[in-house]
Design an enzyme around this catalytic site. Structure first.
Site, PDB file in Angstrom:
ATOM      1  N   LYS A   1       0.828  -1.204   0.000  1.00  0.00           N
ATOM      2  CA  LYS A   1       0.000   0.000   0.000  1.00  0.00           C
ATOM      3  C   LYS A   1       0.867   1.260   0.000  1.00  0.00           C
ATOM      4  CE  LYS A   1      -1.952  -1.073   3.946  1.00  0.00           C
ATOM      5  NZ  LYS A   1      -1.232  -2.325   4.246  1.00  0.00           N
TER       6      LYS A   1
ATOM      7  N   ARG B   1      -9.710   0.595   8.711  1.00  0.00           N
ATOM      8  CA  ARG B   1      -9.224  -0.743   9.021  1.00  0.00           C
ATOM      9  C   ARG B   1     -10.267  -1.597   9.731  1.00  0.00           C
ATOM     10  NH1 ARG B   1      -3.328   0.193   8.723  1.00  0.00           N
ATOM     11  NH2 ARG B   1      -2.296  -1.822   8.831  1.00  0.00           N
TER      12      ARG B   1
ATOM     13  N   ARG C   1      11.537  -5.545   4.904  1.00  0.00           N
ATOM     14  CA  ARG C   1      11.229  -4.127   4.655  1.00  0.00           C
ATOM     15  C   ARG C   1      12.148  -3.182   5.416  1.00  0.00           C
ATOM     16  NH1 ARG C   1       5.164  -2.094   5.337  1.00  0.00           N
ATOM     17  NH2 ARG C   1       5.219  -3.131   7.361  1.00  0.00           N
TER      18      ARG C   1
ATOM     19  N   ARG D   1      11.123  -0.944  11.076  1.00  0.00           N
ATOM     20  CA  ARG D   1      10.072  -0.677  12.051  1.00  0.00           C
ATOM     21  C   ARG D   1      10.120  -1.645  13.212  1.00  0.00           C
ATOM     22  NH1 ARG D   1       4.733  -0.107   8.455  1.00  0.00           N
ATOM     23  NH2 ARG D   1       3.920  -1.149  10.300  1.00  0.00           N
TER      24      ARG D   1
ATOM     25  N   ARG E   1      -0.669  -8.919  13.531  1.00  0.00           N
ATOM     26  CA  ARG E   1      -1.192  -7.952  12.559  1.00  0.00           C
ATOM     27  C   ARG E   1      -1.971  -8.656  11.448  1.00  0.00           C
ATOM     28  NH1 ARG E   1       4.250  -5.296  11.406  1.00  0.00           N
ATOM     29  NH2 ARG E   1       3.229  -4.244   9.675  1.00  0.00           N
TER      30      ARG E   1
END
Ligand code: ADP
Ligand code: ADP
Ligand code: ZN
Length: 216
Positions: A13, A88, A127, A162, A173
């Site tokens: 996203k 969400r 990431r 992160r 998550r």
């Protein structure tokens, strides 16, 4: 362009939002980024949400909806926006619908980025981001040209990972996505707004698919 990018953590996203933002001159409104900026700056909001985000749970609707409503009121949203990571859950989708209705704004579409869980775990574990300009990278799928410097802004030694991109939190998550976020798919589908792209494709291909579903 006024759209929502919808998809599980790691679907791409943020990556697509940044590409579209540059191409179409619209702003990216990423709920997670706004929370992380507040945590970094040590604001009262940041202090309120830090522990929840670390565990991979959703921040309360009250806090989240208020933050997004304030953001949408900023003048830079006039030319269009890409909502990334909001809504969400169904309560947030309902609140957004009301909010946009009151502001007289119509969405062009809600784009679901479909990616399977196995690929998501790979994407999240590789990431990293340039803290200088926000550009996103990946250990395997999107390496910077030079190991320690950002292709986009040239900053050296500014790559960060992160705190919530670890194996344990990722599992929470993903569960949160399936139990709380996926129910907004039928919400938008009932309103004939939902468009789906194959997020497993390579970066440029996903961008073309998004453009195609919005045009069609
Ligand atoms: P990702 O890009 O991996 O999906 P985000 O940056 O969008 O992650 O979100 C990071 C975290 O911020 C989430 O795990 C959640 O704790 C919180 N968060 C983000 N968006 C929302 C939202 N709309 N409602 C509640 N919490 C949110
Ligand atoms: P999200 O915002 O949905 O959580 P990101 O845009 O941060 O996801 O993407 C997660 C990771 O996967 C990043 O490291 C990014 O570089 C990488 N990525 C994004 N899209 C693709 C893609 N189509 N193919 C391979 N890797 C991708
Ligand atoms: Zn950079």
């Amino acid at each position: 362009m006024r759209i929502i990018l919808l998809g599980p953590p790691g679907a791409g996203k943020g990556t697509q939002a940044r590409i579209l933002m540059e191409k179409y001159g619209v702003v990216q409104i990423a709920a997670g980024d706004l929370f992380r900026e507040n945590i970094k700056a040590g604001t009262p909001l940041g202090k309120q949400v830090e522990a929840i985000i670390k565990e991979g749970r959703l921040v309360s609707d009250d806090i989240t909806i208020r933050m997004i409503a304030d953001r949408l009121d900023k003048p830079d949203c006039k030319n269009g926006f890409i909502l990334d990571g909001f809504p969400r859950n169904v309560a947030q989708a309902e609140a957004l619908e009301k909010m946009l209705h009151e502001k007289g704004i119509a969405l062009d579409g809600v784009v679901q980025m479909a990616v399977n869980d196995e690929q998501l775990i790979d994407r999240i574990s590789g990431r990293f981001t340039c803290s200088g300009c926000g550009e996103g990278y990946h250990d395997k799928f999107k390496k910077p040209a030079h190991a320690d410097s950002c292709d986009k802004c040239g900053a050296k030694g500014k790559f960060t990972r992160r705190a919530d991109d670890n194996a344990a939190t990722v599992r929470t998550r993903l569960e949160t996505y399936h139990s709380q976020t996926a129910p907004i798919l039928p919400f938008y589908s009932a309103r004939k707004m939902l468009k789906t792209v194959n997020g497993m494709a390579d970066l440029a291909d996903v961008t073309s698919q998004i453009e195609a579903v919005l045009a069609g």
